[in-house]
Design a protein around this motif. Structure first.
Motif, PDB file in Angstrom:
ATOM      1  N   ILE A   1       0.878  -1.162   0.000  1.00 52.10           N
ATOM      2  CA  ILE A   1       0.000   0.000   0.000  1.00 52.10           C
ATOM      3  C   ILE A   1       0.914   1.208   0.000  1.00 52.10           C
ATOM      4  CG2 ILE A   1      -1.754   1.270   1.259  1.00 52.10           C
ATOM      5  CD1 ILE A   1      -2.521  -1.359   2.586  1.00 52.10           C
ATOM      6  N   ASP A   2       0.710   2.094  -0.947  1.00 50.33           N
ATOM      7  CA  ASP A   2       1.597   3.256  -0.986  1.00 50.33           C
ATOM      8  C   ASP A   2       1.154   4.322   0.013  1.00 50.33           C
ATOM      9  OD1 ASP A   2      -0.560   4.526  -2.171  1.00 50.33           O
ATOM     10  OD2 ASP A   2       0.314   4.572  -4.165  1.00 50.33           O
ATOM     11  N   ASP A   3       2.036   5.285   0.234  1.00 51.03           N
ATOM     12  CA  ASP A   3       1.772   6.339   1.219  1.00 51.03           C
ATOM     13  C   ASP A   3       0.520   7.143   0.876  1.00 51.03           C
ATOM     14  OD1 ASP A   3       3.973   5.616   2.726  1.00 51.03           O
ATOM     15  OD2 ASP A   3       5.325   7.011   1.710  1.00 51.03           O
ATOM     16  N   ASP A   4       0.269   7.348  -0.412  1.00 47.30           N
ATOM     17  CA  ASP A   4      -0.922   8.095  -0.823  1.00 47.30           C
ATOM     18  C   ASP A   4      -2.208   7.369  -0.418  1.00 47.30           C
ATOM     19  OD1 ASP A   4       0.603  10.123  -1.921  1.00 47.30           O
ATOM     20  OD2 ASP A   4       0.512   9.314  -3.966  1.00 47.30           O
ATOM     21  N   ALA A   5      -2.227   6.054  -0.588  1.00 49.09           N
ATOM     22  CA  ALA A   5      -3.415   5.281  -0.205  1.00 49.09           C
ATOM     23  C   ALA A   5      -3.646   5.352   1.297  1.00 49.09           C
ATOM     24  CB  ALA A   5      -3.263   3.829  -0.650  1.00 49.09           C
ATOM     25  N   ILE A   6      -2.569   5.286   2.060  1.00 50.26           N
ATOM     26  CA  ILE A   6      -2.692   5.383   3.516  1.00 50.26           C
ATOM     27  C   ILE A   6      -3.208   6.761   3.914  1.00 50.26           C
ATOM     28  CG2 ILE A   6      -1.403   5.409   5.689  1.00 50.26           C
ATOM     29  CD1 ILE A   6       0.419   3.247   4.447  1.00 50.26           C
ATOM     30  N   ALA A   7      -2.645   7.799   3.293  1.00 49.52           N
ATOM     31  CA  ALA A   7      -3.065   9.166   3.610  1.00 49.52           C
ATOM     32  C   ALA A   7      -4.526   9.387   3.228  1.00 49.52           C
ATOM     33  CB  ALA A   7      -2.170  10.167   2.894  1.00 49.52           C
ATOM     34  N   THR A   8      -4.937   8.885   2.068  1.00 49.71           N
ATOM     35  CA  THR A   8      -6.323   9.020   1.621  1.00 49.71           C
ATOM     36  C   THR A   8      -7.262   8.320   2.591  1.00 49.71           C
ATOM     37  OG1 THR A   8      -5.630   9.151  -0.683  1.00 49.71           O
ATOM     38  CG2 THR A   8      -7.923   8.550  -0.279  1.00 49.71           C
ATOM     39  N   PHE A   9      -6.898   7.099   2.986  1.00 51.79           N
ATOM     40  CA  PHE A   9      -7.697   6.336   3.945  1.00 51.79           C
ATOM     41  C   PHE A   9      -7.826   7.114   5.252  1.00 51.79           C
ATOM     42  CE2 PHE A   9      -8.066   3.400   7.506  1.00 51.79           C
ATOM     43  CZ  PHE A   9      -9.074   2.547   7.094  1.00 51.79           C
ATOM     44  N   ASN A  10      -6.711   7.621   5.749  1.00 50.10           N
ATOM     45  CA  ASN A  10      -6.701   8.339   7.024  1.00 50.10           C
ATOM     46  C   ASN A  10      -7.519   9.625   6.945  1.00 50.10           C
ATOM     47  OD1 ASN A  10      -5.714   8.403   9.759  1.00 50.10           O
ATOM     48  ND2 ASN A  10      -4.513  10.179   9.127  1.00 50.10           N
ATOM     49  N   THR A  11      -7.398  10.365   5.847  1.00 48.29           N
ATOM     50  CA  THR A  11      -8.157  11.603   5.667  1.00 48.29           C
ATOM     51  C   THR A  11      -9.656  11.318   5.649  1.00 48.29           C
ATOM     52  OG1 THR A  11      -6.336  12.607   4.449  1.00 48.29           O
ATOM     53  CG2 THR A  11      -8.512  13.589   4.147  1.00 48.29           C
ATOM     54  N   PHE A  12     -10.050  10.316   4.865  1.00 42.51           N
ATOM     55  CA  PHE A  12     -11.457   9.944   4.775  1.00 42.51           C
ATOM     56  C   PHE A  12     -11.985   9.515   6.146  1.00 42.51           C
ATOM     57  CE2 PHE A  12     -14.840   6.792   4.022  1.00 42.51           C
ATOM     58  CZ  PHE A  12     -15.733   7.580   3.317  1.00 42.51           C
ATOM     59  N   ALA A  13     -11.202   8.672   6.845  1.00 41.10           N
ATOM     60  CA  ALA A  13     -11.628   8.192   8.164  1.00 41.10           C
ATOM     61  C   ALA A  13     -11.758   9.350   9.156  1.00 41.10           C
ATOM     62  CB  ALA A  13     -10.640   7.149   8.678  1.00 41.10           C
ATOM     63  N   SER A  14     -10.833  10.295   9.097  1.00 38.52           N
ATOM     64  CA  SER A  14     -10.883  11.451  10.005  1.00 38.52           C
ATOM     65  C   SER A  14     -12.104  12.329   9.745  1.00 38.52           C
ATOM     66  CB  SER A  14      -9.618  12.297   9.849  1.00 38.52           C
ATOM     67  OG  SER A  14      -8.502  11.570  10.237  1.00 38.52           O
ATOM     68  N   LYS A  15     -12.443  12.507   8.476  1.00 38.88           N
ATOM     69  CA  LYS A  15     -13.590  13.343   8.129  1.00 38.88           C
ATOM     70  C   LYS A  15     -14.908  12.680   8.511  1.00 38.88           C
ATOM     71  CE  LYS A  15     -11.546  15.866   4.265  1.00 38.88           C
ATOM     72  NZ  LYS A  15     -11.550  16.068   2.816  1.00 38.88           N
ATOM     73  N   ILE A  16     -14.955  11.376   8.380  1.00 45.38           N
ATOM     74  CA  ILE A  16     -16.206  10.660   8.581  1.00 45.38           C
ATOM     75  C   ILE A  16     -16.450  10.316  10.051  1.00 45.38           C
ATOM     76  CG2 ILE A  16     -15.599   8.217   8.297  1.00 45.38           C
ATOM     77  CD1 ILE A  16     -18.246  10.014   6.288  1.00 45.38           C
ATOM     78  N   GLN A  17     -15.408  10.197  10.842  1.00 44.08           N
ATOM     79  CA  GLN A  17     -15.536   9.761  12.240  1.00 44.08           C
ATOM     80  C   GLN A  17     -16.525  10.603  13.049  1.00 44.08           C
ATOM     81  OE1 GLN A  17     -11.893   9.634  14.441  1.00 44.08           O
ATOM     82  NE2 GLN A  17     -12.776   8.397  16.070  1.00 44.08           N
ATOM     83  N   PRO A  18     -16.485  11.949  12.987  1.00 35.98           N
ATOM     84  CA  PRO A  18     -17.434  12.729  13.781  1.00 35.98           C
ATOM     85  C   PRO A  18     -18.898  12.539  13.358  1.00 35.98           C
ATOM     86  CG  PRO A  18     -15.686  14.139  12.906  1.00 35.98           C
ATOM     87  CD  PRO A  18     -15.527  12.793  12.293  1.00 35.98           C
ATOM     88  N   LEU A  19     -19.101  12.070  12.129  1.00 38.54           N
ATOM     89  CA  LEU A  19     -20.463  11.910  11.623  1.00 38.54           C
ATOM     90  C   LEU A  19     -21.062  10.543  11.919  1.00 38.54           C
ATOM     91  CD1 LEU A  19     -19.788  13.519   8.114  1.00 38.54           C
ATOM     92  CD2 LEU A  19     -20.690  14.641  10.161  1.00 38.54           C
ATOM     93  N   LEU A  20     -20.245   9.611  12.358  1.00 34.79           N
ATOM     94  CA  LEU A  20     -20.723   8.240  12.562  1.00 34.79           C
ATOM     95  C   LEU A  20     -21.848   8.134  13.576  1.00 34.79           C
ATOM     96  CD1 LEU A  20     -17.461   6.123  12.463  1.00 34.79           C
ATOM     97  CD2 LEU A  20     -19.271   6.231  10.754  1.00 34.79           C
ATOM     98  N   SER A  21     -21.794   8.918  14.623  1.00 33.79           N
ATOM     99  CA  SER A  21     -22.830   8.806  15.658  1.00 33.79           C
ATOM    100  C   SER A  21     -24.212   9.193  15.125  1.00 33.79           C
ATOM    101  CB  SER A  21     -22.472   9.667  16.869  1.00 33.79           C
ATOM    102  OG  SER A  21     -22.412  11.032  16.501  1.00 33.79           O
ATOM    103  N   MET A  22     -24.255  10.007  14.071  1.00 30.81           N
ATOM    104  CA  MET A  22     -25.539  10.431  13.501  1.00 30.81           C
ATOM    105  C   MET A  22     -25.944   9.606  12.277  1.00 30.81           C
ATOM    106  SD  MET A  22     -25.003  14.541  13.744  1.00 30.81           S
ATOM    107  CE  MET A  22     -23.421  14.488  12.934  1.00 30.81           C
ATOM    108  N   ALA A  23     -25.046   8.756  11.787  1.00 30.51           N
ATOM    109  CA  ALA A  23     -25.313   8.004  10.561  1.00 30.51           C
ATOM    110  C   ALA A  23     -26.270   6.846  10.823  1.00 30.51           C
ATOM    111  CB  ALA A  23     -24.006   7.473   9.987  1.00 30.51           C
ATOM    112  N   THR A  24     -27.100   6.564   9.813  1.00 27.12           N
ATOM    113  CA  THR A  24     -27.982   5.403   9.891  1.00 27.12           C
ATOM    114  C   THR A  24     -27.157   4.135   9.656  1.00 27.12           C
ATOM    115  OG1 THR A  24     -28.459   5.392   7.529  1.00 27.12           O
ATOM    116  CG2 THR A  24     -29.882   6.760   8.940  1.00 27.12           C
TER     117      THR A  24
END
Length: 160
Positions: free
Chosen positions: A85-108
């Motif tokens: 897994i290249d560094d870009d894939a890791i960074a993309t995964f981490n960015t997406f996870a960071s953005k989505i984490q605060p919204l999880l409690s409200m997600a269906t």
């Protein structure tokens, strides 16, 4: 988790060192055979008759070796690419996870399921000696989630 993935990525690079060395050797061998073919093409142009046929056979032999070496190289390269897994894939995964984490409690439930799909995660439940663990699989990484949180990278799905 990002640090665990990067650590695992380094472990994979170390494990793939022999494969990378073989790739380098293959590249050298392929280049050597190409140079031989170039010499033989020049010789074919400068010769006639029986000698020309011998030189053509030699060139054909080198071309077959090049094809065989290229096939081996492609297989090794695809194996390395599938495992890494290249560094870009890791960074993309981490960015997406960071953005989505605060919204999880409200997600269906459906929205959470879609997030998991987009992250490329899969899960397996394991019960060992009455201890339940959730194994989170991402690419070649396997994380064990216990009551105490992330235990870290424990193994690779590809058996490495």
């Amino acid at each position: 988790m990002l640090e665990l993935v990067k650590e695992s990525q380094n472990m994979l690079r170390q494990q793939n060192a022999q494969l990378l060395e073989r790739l380098s050797t293959l590249d050298e061998e392929i280049a050597c055979h190409y140079r031989e073919v170039e010499k033989l093409v020049t010789a074919v142009i400068q010769t006639e008759g029986l000698l020309q046929e011998v030189v053509k056979r030699q060139a054909t032999h080198h071309e077959a070796l090049i094809i065989s070496l290229q096939n081996e190289r492609e297989k090794l390269q695809s194996r390395i690419t599938a495992e890494a897994i290249d560094d870009d894939a890791i960074a993309t995964f981490n960015t997406f996870a960071s953005k989505i984490q605060p919204l999880l409690s409200m997600a269906t439930f459906e929205e959470r399921r879609e997030i998991v799909r987009q992250l490329g995660l899969s899960f397996e439940m394991h019960v060992d000696e009455s201890i339940q663990q959730l194994h989170v699989l991402w690419n070649v990484y396997q994380f064990k989630l216990s009551v105490n949180g992330w235990d870290g990278v424990t193994s690779f799905r590809n058996g490495g």
